[in-house]
Each structure stands twice: as C-alpha cells, then as structure tokens.
Design an enzyme around this catalytic site. Structure first.
Site, PDB file in Angstrom:
ATOM      1  N   ARG A 232     -33.092  40.589 -58.402  1.00 60.16           N
ATOM      2  CA  ARG A 232     -34.410  40.629 -59.041  1.00 60.16           C
ATOM      3  C   ARG A 232     -34.266  40.074 -60.457  1.00 60.16           C
ATOM      4  NH1 ARG A 232     -36.118  41.208 -54.676  1.00 60.16           N
ATOM      5  NH2 ARG A 232     -37.353  42.926 -53.853  1.00 60.16           N
ATOM      6  N   GLU A 261     -42.052  36.575 -62.598  1.00 60.15           N
ATOM      7  CA  GLU A 261     -42.443  35.630 -61.545  1.00 60.15           C
ATOM      8  C   GLU A 261     -43.955  35.619 -61.374  1.00 60.15           C
ATOM      9  OE1 GLU A 261     -40.425  36.899 -58.013  1.00 60.15           O
ATOM     10  OE2 GLU A 261     -38.469  36.606 -58.914  1.00 60.15           O
ATOM     11  N   HIS A 279     -37.951  32.351 -55.691  1.00 63.96           N
ATOM     12  CA  HIS A 279     -37.805  33.618 -54.945  1.00 63.96           C
ATOM     13  C   HIS A 279     -38.053  33.413 -53.443  1.00 63.96           C
ATOM     14  CE1 HIS A 279     -38.188  38.283 -55.156  1.00 63.96           C
ATOM     15  NE2 HIS A 279     -37.528  37.876 -54.082  1.00 63.96           N
TER      16      HIS A 279
HETATM   17  O1  GLV Z   1     -36.609  39.830 -52.355  1.00 63.78           O
HETATM   18  C1  GLV Z   1     -36.761  40.054 -51.193  1.00 63.78           C
HETATM   19  C2  GLV Z   1     -36.843  41.358 -50.608  1.00 63.78           C
HETATM   20  O2  GLV Z   1     -36.719  42.370 -51.324  1.00 63.78           O
HETATM   21  O3  GLV Z   1     -37.058  41.447 -49.392  1.00 63.78           O
END
Ligand code: GLV
Length: 313
Positions: A232, A261, A279
């Site tokens: 993250r 983001e 992401h």
């Molecule tokens: O970042 C992706 C997830 O947490 O599935």
C-alpha cells in the site's frame, strides 16, 4: 436471495456486478448524487457491503447501516475496513486471499526486472527513435541480487520463491521469525535494508506498518538500493521517498501503489530510475473473476448460514 440488499461501494468488475445483480438486490453507491441521498433511500435495507481497495467500510458507513451483517471485500487488503467496529457490532468480514497471490508476486518480479534492466526506459528509447543514434547504456544484473522482503506471508513468500529461482539470496523482516524457511531473518527493518540490494514491501497495511519505510530505512538501502512496493502507498513516507530519489540517495524504485491514489507525485514522472504502475497487482481477467467468485460465495454462505470461505472477522 433477491430480497437481500447488497451495497457495492465503487465500480470493481463487470462480472462481479452482474453476478451480484443476478442474486441480490444490488445498490451502487456511486450512482447516488450525495451520501445524504444514498443514506435516505438505503440505510435500513442494506445487509451486506462489497468494498474494495478504494472504498471499504469505514466507521461512518458501518454506523449508518443498522441492518449490516457482512462486509465481503473484493481485496485481500483490509486497511479500508474498520475491523474493530465490525468486531464490536458482530459484523462478519471476508476478503480474497490466495487467488491473487501469484499475480501480485508476478508484478513484484516485473517491477524488479523493469527497474534493474530499465525495461520501460529501453521501450521509450526505441519508440523515440534513439537506437539508430547509439546503443542503450549498460544496466544492472538482476539475477543474484540480494532481495529483502518486508512481510513474509502469502504474497511475500510467493515473491521469495520467484526471486530464489533467479538465484537471489533472500532475507526478510516480519513481526516474528518463520522457522519453516531458510531465508535470513532480520528482527530490525534497518538491518534488512542495510543487507539487501532490493527491498520489497509485501506486508499488510496496519497502524504498525504505516510509514514503515521512512527516511532511515531509505538511507539504509542507499544510493545503489532499489525499493519495490506492491503493498500500500502508506507503507512508505512518500515525500521522503521522492526527495531521496531526487537527491540520488536511493538508486531506484518500482511502485504499484501510492499514498493518495490515483494521485502520483509529479516529481517522479521525470525520473528514469522509477517505474510506476496504477495499482494493478491483482488486475488480471482470471484473478478478477476468481476474486468475484469468492466475494459471491462468501455472501451466499453467510446468508445460507453456512461457514464463510475466507473469514477475517
Ligand atoms: O491491493 C489489492 C488487494 O488488497 O486486493
């Protein structure tokens, strides 16, 4: 089950939306002009929330839905869900582990290779017609590089396994040592950063891991070091990362996630030693469908009073 109202918090996958609509009374948060409007019409009917990495279920949402029984997250990460509140109120929580592990680990490898071998920069070099004017400069060998992993759970272990196949010695930092592996354990993240060439962030985002990559860790990694983040954005103190890259105190970075983001610090756009992704670690057609199926199966299990497939709370 079409009398059961399920809330989707933001657009996720068309397949998931169709599957939810076929089974439940589906309400989509983003189709309402305001929160007030949404709560006025739906507060007392919603029994399940399907959230994701953008909008999960925070305290405000949970408190506004008195009939809420379950949060089935279309993500493995749980950082957008107020787990404590769910626990207090007896609301069940599920996520989508395992099905996305390979994809996220693959992206981590892709970023490591892209940064060390300058894959994106090479692509720009060819497209700009620069090749006929001279060869691309030498890059760095990835095979055999020392890879340090922050968090050796499902995804971290999958990355370790892949990097081992590239002949990379693996070390890791986590809350406790994993006796089942032969990888070198560091109980201190600074020591890990000092002792690796590539540091990969693969742990869950919690209060404890927020900004786990701070100036000290970045400086320990150093001007030849590379930072990879598939966790993250908030694992990293982003302004510190940006200044380290601008000042040449860090060798390079491969980032799939960012603190705010979809905003990405513009200073990174001009840096050739940085590879940026939006992401998309788990975003493949195959895995998106597998995640959707898991969300649906958890909801069905809950409402049929059967055991949940991937319970968190
Ligand atoms: O970042 C992706 C997830 O947490 O599935």
């Amino acid at each position: 089950m079409d009398s059961i109202t399920v809330l989707m918090t933001s657009p996720m996958s068309d397949y998931l939306e169709t599957q939810l609509r076929d089974r439940f009374n589906l309400v989509k948060l983003w189709t309402y002009s305001s929160k007030t409007d949404f709560f006025k019409h739906n507060s007392h009917s919603i029994r399940a929330v399907v959230g994701n990495t953008k909008i999960g279920a925070d305290a405000e949402l949970i408190d506004s839905l008195p009939e809420l029984e379950i949060v089935s997250s279309y993500s493995v990460g749980l950082d957008k869900i107020d787990l404590r509140k769910c626990q207090e109120k007896g609301i069940r929580v599920t996520n989508t582990p395992d099905v996305l592990t390979d994809d996220v680990a693959d992206v981590a490898m892709g970023l490591m290779l892209a940064v060390t071998r300058r894959v994106c920069e090479c692509d720009r070099f060819v497209r700009r017609g620069l090749w006929p004017k001279g060869n691309f400069r030498l890059t760095n060998k990835f095979s055999g590089m020392q890879v340090g992993i922050v968090g050796l759970d499902r995804i971290g272990s999958a990355i370790a396994k892949r990097a081992e196949a590239f002949g990379c010695p693996i070390s890791y930092y986590s809350r406790s040592e994993k006796p089942e592996t032969n990888y070198k354990y560091f109980s201190n993240i600074i020591d890990l950063a000092v002792n690796c060439q590539i540091l990969v962030v693969a742990c869950a985002l919690t209060k404890e891991t927020h900004h786990i990559i701070n100036r000290e860790v970045i400086d320990a990694l150093g001007p030849e070091g590379i930072l990879i983040n598939i966790g993250r954005g908030s694992h990293i103190d982003e302004p510190e990362l940006v200044s380290a890259l601008l000042e040449g105190r860090l060798g390079g970075a491969g980032l799939d996630v960012f603190e705010n983001e979809p905003e990405v610090p513009e200073q990174l756009f001009g840096l050739e030693n940085v590879v940026l992704m939006p992401h998309v670690g788990s975003d493949t057609v195959e895995t998106a469908d597998a995640m959707a199926d898991l969300v649906i199966k958890n909801l069905e299990a809950h409402f049929l009073k059967k055991p949940l497939l991937t319970p968190v709370v």
